[in-house]
Write a protein that holds these residues in place. Structure first.
Motif, PDB file in Angstrom:
ATOM      1  N   ASP A  29      23.378  26.014  39.118  1.00 29.14           N
ATOM      2  CA  ASP A  29      21.936  26.115  38.859  1.00 29.14           C
ATOM      3  C   ASP A  29      21.429  27.545  38.725  1.00 29.14           C
ATOM      4  N   ASN A  30      22.253  28.517  39.000  1.00 28.09           N
ATOM      5  CA  ASN A  30      21.842  29.911  38.902  1.00 28.09           C
ATOM      6  C   ASN A  30      22.737  30.628  37.879  1.00 28.09           C
ATOM      7  N   PRO A  31      22.623  30.236  36.603  1.00 24.60           N
ATOM      8  CA  PRO A  31      23.549  30.763  35.590  1.00 24.60           C
ATOM      9  C   PRO A  31      23.201  32.186  35.158  1.00 24.60           C
ATOM     10  N   ILE A  32      24.183  32.815  34.555  1.00 28.95           N
ATOM     11  CA  ILE A  32      23.937  34.115  33.930  1.00 28.95           C
ATOM     12  C   ILE A  32      23.545  33.864  32.474  1.00 28.95           C
ATOM     13  N   PRO A  33      22.865  34.802  31.836  1.00 33.17           N
ATOM     14  CA  PRO A  33      22.497  34.614  30.431  1.00 33.17           C
ATOM     15  C   PRO A  33      23.729  34.436  29.540  1.00 33.17           C
ATOM     16  N   ALA A  83      30.906  27.607  23.934  1.00 34.95           N
ATOM     17  CA  ALA A  83      30.040  26.575  23.357  1.00 34.95           C
ATOM     18  C   ALA A  83      29.559  25.622  24.450  1.00 34.95           C
ATOM     19  N   LYS A  84      30.448  25.253  25.344  1.00 32.32           N
ATOM     20  CA  LYS A  84      30.095  24.379  26.465  1.00 32.32           C
ATOM     21  C   LYS A  84      29.069  25.073  27.366  1.00 32.32           C
ATOM     22  N   TYR A  85      29.258  26.360  27.604  1.00 26.80           N
ATOM     23  CA  TYR A  85      28.325  27.115  28.441  1.00 26.80           C
ATOM     24  C   TYR A  85      26.953  27.194  27.765  1.00 26.80           C
ATOM     25  N   SER A  86      26.948  27.428  26.478  1.00 26.64           N
ATOM     26  CA  SER A  86      25.694  27.484  25.728  1.00 26.64           C
ATOM     27  C   SER A  86      24.962  26.146  25.815  1.00 26.64           C
ATOM     28  N   ALA A  87      25.691  25.055  25.664  1.00 25.69           N
ATOM     29  CA  ALA A  87      25.084  23.729  25.750  1.00 25.69           C
ATOM     30  C   ALA A  87      24.548  23.480  27.168  1.00 25.69           C
ATOM     31  N   PHE A  88      25.276  23.937  28.175  1.00 23.24           N
ATOM     32  CA  PHE A  88      24.817  23.806  29.552  1.00 23.24           C
ATOM     33  C   PHE A  88      23.497  24.533  29.755  1.00 23.24           C
ATOM     34  N   LYS A  90      21.213  25.120  27.670  1.00 19.94           N
ATOM     35  CA  LYS A  90      20.129  24.415  26.975  1.00 19.94           C
ATOM     36  C   LYS A  90      19.615  23.211  27.747  1.00 19.94           C
ATOM     37  N   THR A  91      20.408  22.726  28.698  1.00 19.34           N
ATOM     38  CA  THR A  91      19.985  21.583  29.515  1.00 19.34           C
ATOM     39  C   THR A  91      19.101  21.999  30.676  1.00 19.34           C
ATOM     40  N   LEU A  92      19.022  23.285  30.941  1.00 21.49           N
ATOM     41  CA  LEU A  92      18.229  23.761  32.095  1.00 21.49           C
ATOM     42  C   LEU A  92      16.774  23.890  31.775  1.00 21.49           C
TER      43      LEU A  92
END
Length: 92
Positions: A29-33, A83-88, A90-92
């Motif tokens: 829940d605390n991702p980096i850019p 790509a998976k990280y980018s999609a993740f 976008k869900t936040l």
């Protein structure tokens, strides 16, 4: 000119280890850019290439080709992760 078998084996090992690293990443829940993650993954690729540079065998040209192939393979493995990280994100 084909790569030496020892270098092919090192590339294969590096790819397996890198894939394990990517699969161990937990998205929280605390991702980096996203741009920061791209930099992190690029640093990981460079770390692996530099690590395996010391282990490659053969003439310098052979070693350079093997390292280039390793870098390309690691970047290929990194693409779906990013790509998976980018999609993740976008869900936040």
């Amino acid at each position: 000119m084909a790569l030496l078998q020892a270098n092919k084996d090192l590339i294969s090992t590096g790819m397996k280890e890198f894939n394990i690293l990517l699969n161990q990443q937990v998205m929280h829940d605390n991702p980096i850019p996203e741009k920061a993650m791209v930099i992190v993954v690029d640093d990981w690729v460079n770390f692996y290439v530099n690590y395996y540079r010391q282990k490659m065998t053969g003439k310098q040209e052979e070693q350079d080709r093997a390292l280039q192939e390793l870098q390309q393979e690691l970047n290929t493995l990194a693409t779906p992760f990013l790509a998976k990280y980018s999609a993740f994100l976008k869900t936040l």
